[in-house]
Scaffold this active site. Structure first.
Site, short mmCIF file in Angstrom:
data_model
loop_
_atom_site.label_atom_id
_atom_site.label_comp_id
_atom_site.label_asym_id
_atom_site.label_seq_id
_atom_site.Cartn_x
_atom_site.Cartn_y
_atom_site.Cartn_z
N ARG A 1 7.78 8.93 -6.25
CA ARG A 1 8.94 8.04 -6.08
C ARG A 1 8.54 6.77 -5.34
O ARG A 1 8.88 5.66 -5.76
CB ARG A 1 10.05 8.78 -5.33
N ASP B 1 -0.40 5.63 9.71
CA ASP B 1 -1.32 6.39 8.87
C ASP B 1 -2.52 6.78 9.72
O ASP B 1 -2.48 6.68 10.94
CB ASP B 1 -1.72 5.60 7.61
N ARG C 1 13.72 7.59 -11.76
CA ARG C 1 13.03 6.31 -11.59
C ARG C 1 11.86 6.24 -12.56
O ARG C 1 11.11 7.19 -12.73
CB ARG C 1 12.55 6.18 -10.15
N GLU D 1 -13.37 -2.93 7.85
CA GLU D 1 -12.71 -2.19 8.93
C GLU D 1 -13.68 -1.37 9.77
O GLU D 1 -13.25 -0.57 10.59
CB GLU D 1 -11.63 -1.28 8.34
N PRO E 1 5.22 -3.16 4.51
CA PRO E 1 5.48 -1.72 4.46
C PRO E 1 6.49 -1.26 3.42
O PRO E 1 6.71 -0.05 3.29
CB PRO E 1 6.00 -1.43 5.88
N ARG F 1 -6.99 2.87 -4.22
CA ARG F 1 -7.94 2.99 -3.12
C ARG F 1 -8.56 4.38 -3.13
O ARG F 1 -7.87 5.38 -2.98
CB ARG F 1 -7.28 2.71 -1.76
N VAL G 1 0.88 -1.17 0.00
CA VAL G 1 0.00 0.00 0.00
C VAL G 1 0.91 1.22 0.00
O VAL G 1 1.80 1.33 0.85
CB VAL G 1 -0.93 0.03 1.23
N GLY H 1 -8.46 -4.91 9.01
CA GLY H 1 -7.55 -3.85 9.43
C GLY H 1 -7.75 -3.56 10.90
O GLY H 1 -8.73 -2.90 11.28
N PHE H 2 -6.86 -4.06 11.73
CA PHE H 2 -7.01 -4.00 13.18
C PHE H 2 -7.22 -2.58 13.70
O PHE H 2 -8.07 -2.33 14.57
CB PHE H 2 -5.79 -4.64 13.84
N LEU H 3 -6.47 -1.62 13.18
CA LEU H 3 -6.46 -0.29 13.79
C LEU H 3 -7.76 0.47 13.53
O LEU H 3 -8.41 0.95 14.47
CB LEU H 3 -5.25 0.50 13.30
N ASP H 4 -8.15 0.61 12.26
CA ASP H 4 -9.41 1.30 11.99
C ASP H 4 -10.57 0.56 12.64
O ASP H 4 -11.49 1.17 13.20
CB ASP H 4 -9.65 1.40 10.47
#
Length: 699
Positions: A125, A607, A292, A410, A519, A319, A118, A435-438
């Site tokens: 870049r 994030d 790049r 989520e 990541p 997304r 993601v 998604g654990f956090l959201d």
């Protein structure tokens, strides 16, 4: 003040209008006036529906709040609670037996298992790095990380001892993944010595070596006796290159700070560059200017001499944002248009160039557009997305279900009604994930008034979370996602702890996930090893039935817990430090995702999801008197000093300490002290307001 041009009654940022009329529509042969008229009609239908769905969220939340307030001081009655949720329409009836009917899905999604990246779409870049992470050097990934169990590299150039340990580990991987008929890869003297135990794993020869396949993923063993590595290697092997990030999500949502037309245009231009294949980015490194670009395909010849190609890039999703926010890039009927509608139209119109075969490389080989849709609450909102995508396809003259959807599981109402959510998009769904956090942020906000929540660290072992992870996989399998779509798991947030990732993240595969977030490109290369060790599709066949709904609905309350003052202070400081460390970069610099040091100075990829859980947890403890306003302010001030120290080397950084009236510190306070009243506990409304003010002040 924003200036607009008008098209079919829509007020549009001039630069965005020019982009659409010059870069997006002409290659498609589309009539410009007809497009704007069609968009106006689409807004007329879907903007009011969008607003009504948001109003329903607030109505349901108000009823849930009132239910908990009325029962304050009483023991939680799980049966009565479930009946109440059914009565108000929060829980809906199961849809019955069905199987998804999605067609024209690329193999990277449907029939292959591998890592997923993601990446913030605003950073060209990073976007290029992620898109090019389809292939990664195992030697580089081992040499540069703690995934290799060997002493760190000595400074001053290439460390031959560490290099030897890398080569030994590479041989071990080859022995495990591509076993020889006899002996070990460590014993061969050259490419002609390779006789596999299973010759069906041999694919062919590339310009640089030999190509193999295991569990659907390719491995290229490169030979070059003239290279620095190959000349010291008995067999002349210079590298082992793994097929790694099969898919990448270019993110317009949680990992970016896109608050106005300027930001949105950057996102759309970068996406167009990916679709056309001409995105490039130049930067300075080591006193040199480097450029790049997107990688080309990998060609190989099979045993008969026939030439084939493998994609050199990840298959790209984009997304979009959820249903909540609006954006000043366009106005309709006197108001900013819903940003989710804007993203759906713009990213699809750009992607239509891929469907038309206009790109240098091409993304989908099946003529599909892949959009991940986050933060949907329940099946009605999923059905809205399905209808919206129908309308966008009609606007762009695309065949029905060209636009595929990935559903982020989520939000609590989606988790509780996941089968109905899948059913609402059953002919275009290609992705579900957890998604654990959201999801924890929404868990806290939904039950905000039920009582104080357990500490964040304890959440990972809570009943609802275990049920959530298991139900997502179980429901996906029950309705036919295996072999047709991705069932994903969340992010490994510590990019510097690859050794720990290699021990733990294989658990996602064993839980039935055929993709999981990592990541970095390096992490994708290392995580690919897990997919060689485990056949996910075989695992999926033996998994148990999904967990029960009652377990999912268990509220993570800290019933009967008497924390010490030190425990409370530790939790508060942890939350405040993480919150400030993220907010200061978001508001002051427009950085939506970066490696943020935690309270113990361990770099974590942060994030908005991490911010949501921290701000909601503090707000919950404040509401129930676990902590006071003064305690929060004391912690914020002490943690501001720590965050300032952690960012001392950043020339663009603006100190938080003694700048409490500044935009960043003010935003942090608002996220906490106004946290209870934020819609679904989301951080976007406040972050956008403070970032817009900061940009205005910066000119």
């Amino acid at each position: 003040m924003t200036h607009y041009v008008t098209r079919a009654g829509i007020e549009i940022d001039p630069a965005l209008a020019t982009f659409v009329e010059s870069d997006v529509l002409p290659p498609l042969g589309r009539d410009v006036d007809g497009f704007w008229q069609g968009l106006a009609a689409l807004l007329g239908e879907f903007a009011p529906r969008n607003a009504a769905l948001l109003a329903k969220r607030e109505d349901l939340q108000a009823k849930i709040d009132a239910w908990h307030v009325e029962r304050k001081g009483q023991r939680h009655d799980a049966g009565a609670y479930r009946a109440f949720l059914e009565d108000i329409g929060y829980l809906v009836p199961e849809p019955g037996d069905f199987t998804i009917g999605t067609q024209n899905v690329d193999p990277e999604i449907a029939t292959m298992a591998g890592p997923q990246l993601v990446v913030p779409i605003l950073n060209a870049r990073f976007l290029l790095n992620a898109a090019n992470a389809r292939w990664g050097s195992l030697y580089d990934a081992l040499y540069g990380t703690d995934a290799l169990d060997a002493p760190p590299a000595r400074p001053g150039g290439y460390d031959e001892e560490r290099g030897a340990a890398v080569i030994a580990q590479g041989r071990k991987f080859l022995d495990e993944t591509l076993p020889l008929a006899t002996g070990s890869w460590a014993d061969i003297s050259g490419r002609d010595d390779i006789a596999l135990s299973d010759e069906g794993q041999r694919v062919g020869a590339t310009a640089r070596g030999l190509l193999f396949r295991n569990n659907g993923l390719h491995v290229e063993v490169q030979f070059d006796r003239e290279s620095a590595i190959g000349k010291t290697d008995r067999a002349g092997i210079s590298d082992v290159v793994l097929e790694a990030a099969l898919t990448t999500i270019a993110d317009c949502e949680d990992s970016v700070a896109a608050v106005d037309a300027e930001d949105k245009l950057t996102a759309y231009r970068n996406w167009l560059g990916i679709i056309r294949g001409d995105l490039s980015e130049s930067f300075e490194k080591g006193g040199k200017t480097l450029t790049r670009e997107l990688a080309g395909d990998l060609s190989y010849k099979d045993a008969s001499g026939a030439t084939f190609r493998l994609p050199g890039r990840s298959l790209m999703f984009v997304r979009n944002v959820g249903h909540l926010m609006t954006n000043p890039a366009m106005q309709w009927d006197g108001s900013e248009i819903p940003e989710g509608i804007l993203d759906a139209v713009m990213t699809s119109a750009i992607s239509a160039q891929d469907v038309a075969g206009l790109g240098k490389y091409g993304n989908s080989r099946c003529g599909s557009i892949y959009i991940v849709k986050p933060k949907m609450h329940g099946p009605e909102e999923c059905a809205f997305t399905n209808d919206l995508f129908d309308a966008v396809e009609d606007l762009l003259d695309l065949p029905r279900h060209t636009i595929k959807v990935g559903v982020m599981d989520e939000e609590r109402r989606t988790s509780a009604n996941l089968a109905a959510c899948i059913h609402a998009v059953k002919d275009r769904i290609v992705f579900i994930n957890t998604g654990f956090l959201d999801r924890t942020g929404d868990e806290i906000h939904t039950s905000m008034r039920a009582g104080p929540m357990m500490r964040k660290g304890e959440m990972k072992n809570s009943a609802w979370l275990k049920a959530y992870e298991a139900r997502n996989v179980g429901i996906g399998l029950k309705h036919g996602l295996s072999g047709r779509a991705q069932i994903g798991k969340g992010m490994w947030a510590a990019p510097d702890l690859m050794g720990q990732m290699m021990l733990e993240k294989i658990g996602h595969l064993r839980a039935g996930a055929n993709t999981a977030w990592v990541p970095s490109p390096t992490a994708a290369t290392l995580h690919a090893i897990h997919y060689h060790r485990e056949d996910v599709f075989e695992i999926q066949q033996g998994l148990p039935e999904e967990a029960k709904l009652d377990e999912l609905l268990t509220i993570p309350l800290a019933d009967g817990t008497n924390w010490s003052e030190d425990e409370i202070a530790e939790e508060l400081d942890n939350n405040c430090q993480g919150l400030l460390g993220y907010v200061v970069r978001w508001v002051d610099q427009g950085v939506g995702c970066s490696k943020v040091p935690d309270i113990n100075d361990v770099g974590l990829m942060e994030d908005r999801a991490t911010l949501r859980i921290s701000s909601q947890h503090i707000a919950n403890w404040l509401l129930h008197g676990v902590i006071s306003h003064d305690q929060v302010m004391d912690s914020l001030r002490r943690m501001a000093a720590k965050v300032d120290q952690q960012n001392a080397g950043d020339p663009l950084y603006e100190a938080l300490l003694e700048n409490e009236d500044g935009a960043a510190f003010s935003a942090a306070k608002d996220l906490i002290f106004k946290g209870v009243e934020q819609p679904s506990g989301y951080t976007e409304p406040l972050l956008h307001r403070w970032r817009q003010q900061k940009k205005s002040a910066q000119g």
